[in-house]
Design a protein around this motif. Structure first.
Motif, short mmCIF file in Angstrom:
data_model
loop_
_atom_site.label_atom_id
_atom_site.label_comp_id
_atom_site.label_asym_id
_atom_site.label_seq_id
_atom_site.Cartn_x
_atom_site.Cartn_y
_atom_site.Cartn_z
N ASP A 6 17.99 -3.91 -13.31
CA ASP A 6 16.80 -4.74 -13.56
C ASP A 6 16.12 -5.13 -12.26
O ASP A 6 14.95 -5.52 -12.26
CB ASP A 6 17.14 -5.99 -14.39
CG ASP A 6 18.18 -6.88 -13.75
OD1 ASP A 6 18.02 -7.26 -12.58
OD2 ASP A 6 19.17 -7.22 -14.42
N GLY A 7 16.82 -5.01 -11.12
CA GLY A 7 16.20 -5.29 -9.84
C GLY A 7 15.21 -4.23 -9.40
O GLY A 7 14.49 -4.42 -8.43
N LEU A 8 15.15 -3.10 -10.12
CA LEU A 8 14.19 -2.04 -9.81
C LEU A 8 12.93 -2.14 -10.66
O LEU A 8 12.02 -1.32 -10.50
CB LEU A 8 14.84 -0.67 -10.03
CG LEU A 8 16.06 -0.33 -9.18
CD1 LEU A 8 16.56 1.07 -9.50
CD2 LEU A 8 15.76 -0.46 -7.69
N LEU A 9 12.87 -3.13 -11.55
CA LEU A 9 11.72 -3.25 -12.44
C LEU A 9 10.64 -4.15 -11.83
O LEU A 9 10.92 -5.29 -11.47
CB LEU A 9 12.14 -3.85 -13.78
CG LEU A 9 13.09 -3.03 -14.66
CD1 LEU A 9 13.53 -3.85 -15.86
CD2 LEU A 9 12.43 -1.73 -15.11
N PRO A 10 9.42 -3.66 -11.72
CA PRO A 10 8.33 -4.54 -11.26
C PRO A 10 7.87 -5.46 -12.39
O PRO A 10 8.03 -5.13 -13.58
CB PRO A 10 7.23 -3.56 -10.88
CG PRO A 10 7.46 -2.37 -11.76
CD PRO A 10 8.95 -2.28 -11.93
N LEU A 11 7.32 -6.60 -12.02
CA LEU A 11 6.80 -7.52 -13.03
C LEU A 11 5.42 -7.12 -13.51
O LEU A 11 5.10 -7.24 -14.70
CB LEU A 11 6.75 -8.94 -12.43
CG LEU A 11 6.14 -10.03 -13.33
CD1 LEU A 11 6.93 -10.19 -14.63
CD2 LEU A 11 6.07 -11.35 -12.58
N LEU A 68 10.59 2.84 -4.54
CA LEU A 68 10.24 2.06 -3.36
C LEU A 68 11.10 0.80 -3.27
O LEU A 68 11.54 0.42 -2.17
CB LEU A 68 8.75 1.68 -3.42
CG LEU A 68 7.77 2.84 -3.21
CD1 LEU A 68 6.35 2.41 -3.56
CD2 LEU A 68 7.85 3.37 -1.78
N PHE A 69 11.35 0.14 -4.38
CA PHE A 69 12.24 -1.02 -4.38
C PHE A 69 13.62 -0.64 -3.87
O PHE A 69 14.25 -1.37 -3.10
CB PHE A 69 12.37 -1.61 -5.79
CG PHE A 69 11.25 -2.55 -6.18
CD1 PHE A 69 10.51 -3.22 -5.23
CD2 PHE A 69 10.96 -2.80 -7.51
CE1 PHE A 69 9.49 -4.09 -5.58
CE2 PHE A 69 9.96 -3.67 -7.88
CZ PHE A 69 9.22 -4.32 -6.92
N ALA A 70 14.12 0.51 -4.31
CA ALA A 70 15.46 0.96 -3.90
C ALA A 70 15.54 1.16 -2.40
O ALA A 70 16.59 0.94 -1.79
CB ALA A 70 15.83 2.24 -4.64
N ALA A 75 6.15 -7.41 -3.38
CA ALA A 75 5.94 -7.19 -4.82
C ALA A 75 6.96 -8.00 -5.61
O ALA A 75 8.11 -8.16 -5.20
CB ALA A 75 6.06 -5.71 -5.14
N THR A 76 6.53 -8.50 -6.76
CA THR A 76 7.40 -9.34 -7.59
C THR A 76 8.18 -8.48 -8.57
O THR A 76 7.64 -7.62 -9.24
CB THR A 76 6.56 -10.37 -8.37
OG1 THR A 76 5.74 -11.10 -7.46
CG2 THR A 76 7.45 -11.33 -9.13
N PRO A 86 5.81 2.68 -12.78
CA PRO A 86 7.08 1.97 -12.59
C PRO A 86 8.19 2.81 -11.98
O PRO A 86 9.04 2.27 -11.27
CB PRO A 86 7.44 1.52 -14.02
CG PRO A 86 6.61 2.35 -14.94
CD PRO A 86 5.36 2.68 -14.18
N CYS A 87 8.20 4.13 -12.22
CA CYS A 87 9.25 4.96 -11.63
C CYS A 87 9.07 5.06 -10.10
O CYS A 87 10.03 4.99 -9.35
CB CYS A 87 9.25 6.34 -12.27
SG CYS A 87 10.76 7.29 -11.96
#
Length: 357
Positions: free
Chosen positions: A64-69, A206-208, A215-216, A200-201
């Motif tokens: 869930d930490g890879l999901l943008p708001l 990028l979050f990873a 970004a939130t 989102p993918c």
């Protein structure tokens, strides 16, 4: 010629030979160069170049930490292996998703959901339309999962290697745009439709990598975070983010019109039943008790309808228990797993068949 003249001629001949000898000239040049370097203060040996330090492997603590708001509509979080590891639940899971469907999914994706520790499905609204993203923590070879995805693409295939353990692939299956990312050694992302470059993918990748620090992320939203904490960990949870409009706003006897989010969690009970908890987030500081009664009444409406009867909601193991707090109202009820599984199988057979292709 006198002896003196002969010695002078011999000396000249020797000097001439020395000057024309290639080995001597090379030695002389090297000596002069070394002396010049020393005189200039540059006689230190050239620095040794150290080999580059390998990048540490990517690690994803929680999917869930890879999901943008931004753009999030709803999200479902499941722990499939935890569910299939509970012996008395296995027959009910099989009633909803057959072994043949699991096998077909594993063959087409190289991911066996029965062994998947963690899975997330989320829906987003993007500038290019709605998108669905699936994140799976798998036990397969990432290269095999990537090959299985590429084999399904029909046109416009592209591949990018961001780093040794982060690979992105996109293309079309039929007319639909699809994207894939292999993140680290045990996480993959699939996206259907929506924006591929900014969807989102791509953001999950990028979050990873630790990018997009400003970004939130999804569960940084106060309402979603509060609901997740209220419901606690469970094998299956689902959340939808407000504001709710149109038909949705009239749901739960109008409670959703003022709700900021809604969440649900399902977990096995000590009596081998399914304990279902539903919570609605919002400002209920003045209306908590009345809103709680409305939520209980709306559950009764659902249970007595045709869909509720199909799922066995009208014949629970325990009576629904409503509760309230200043920031949420909730209800908890224990359901019969046999009736629930049969109803879900009847109601969602076609949809599950599409998903498990």
């Amino acid at each position: 010629m006198s002896a003196s003249d002969r010695r002078t001629a011999s000396s000249r001949t020797s000097s001439s030979a020395d000057a024309t000898d290639p080995g001597r000239r090379a030695f002389l040049a090297a000596t002069l160069a070394a002396l010049a370097s020393a005189a200039a203060g540059c006689g230190a040996p050239a620095p040794v170049t150290k080999p580059a330090t390998p990048e540490p492997p990517l690690a994803v603590p929680s999917l869930d930490g890879l999901l943008p708001l931004a753009g999030l509509r709803w999200v479902v979080l499941v722990h499939p292996h935890e569910i299939t590891s509970i012996p008395w639940l296995v027959p009910f899971v099989g009633a909803v998703i057959s072994e043949a469907r699991f096998d077909r999914f594993a063959k087409g994706t190289a991911v066996d959901l029965r062994r998947t520790p963690e899975a997330v499905v989320a829906s987003y609204t993007t500038n290019e339309g709605d998108a669905t993203v699936e994140l799976l923590r798998h036990t397969s070879d990432p290269r095999a999962v990537e090959r299985a995805f590429r084999d399904r693409l029909s046109t416009d295939t592209t591949r990018a290697v961001d780093r040794h353990d982060l690979v992105r692939v996109s293309g079309k299956i039929g007319r639909g745009a699809h994207a894939f990312a292999a993140i680290g050694s045990d996480v993959v992302c699939f996206q259907q439709a929506g924006s591929i470059p900014r969807g989102p993918c791509r953001i999950a990748a990028l979050f990873a990598r630790g990018a997009l620090s400003r970004a939130t992320r999804a569960f940084a939203d106060p309402s979603l975070r509060a609901l997740a904490e209220r419901l606690g960990p469970a094998p299956a949870r689902a959340f939808a983010l407000g504001p709710f409009e149109g038909e949705l706003a009239r749901g739960a006897r109008g409670l959703l019109a003022a709700a900021t989010a809604i969440g649900a969690a399902a977990r096995p009970s000590a009596r081998e039943g399914i304990l279902l908890s539903i919570a609605v987030a919002g400002d209920f500081s003045r209306t908590g008790e009345a809103a709680s009664e409305e939520l209980a009444a709306s559950w009764k409406d659902l249970a007595q309808g045709s869909f509720g009867h199909l799922l066995g909601l009208d014949a629970p193991v325990t009576a629904p228990l409503p509760t309230h707090a200043p920031d949420a109202v909730a209800i908890a009820v224990e359901l019969d797993p046999k009736k629930l599984a049969k109803g879900l199988a009847d109601a969602t057979s076609n949809e599950i068949d599409q998903i498990m292709r």
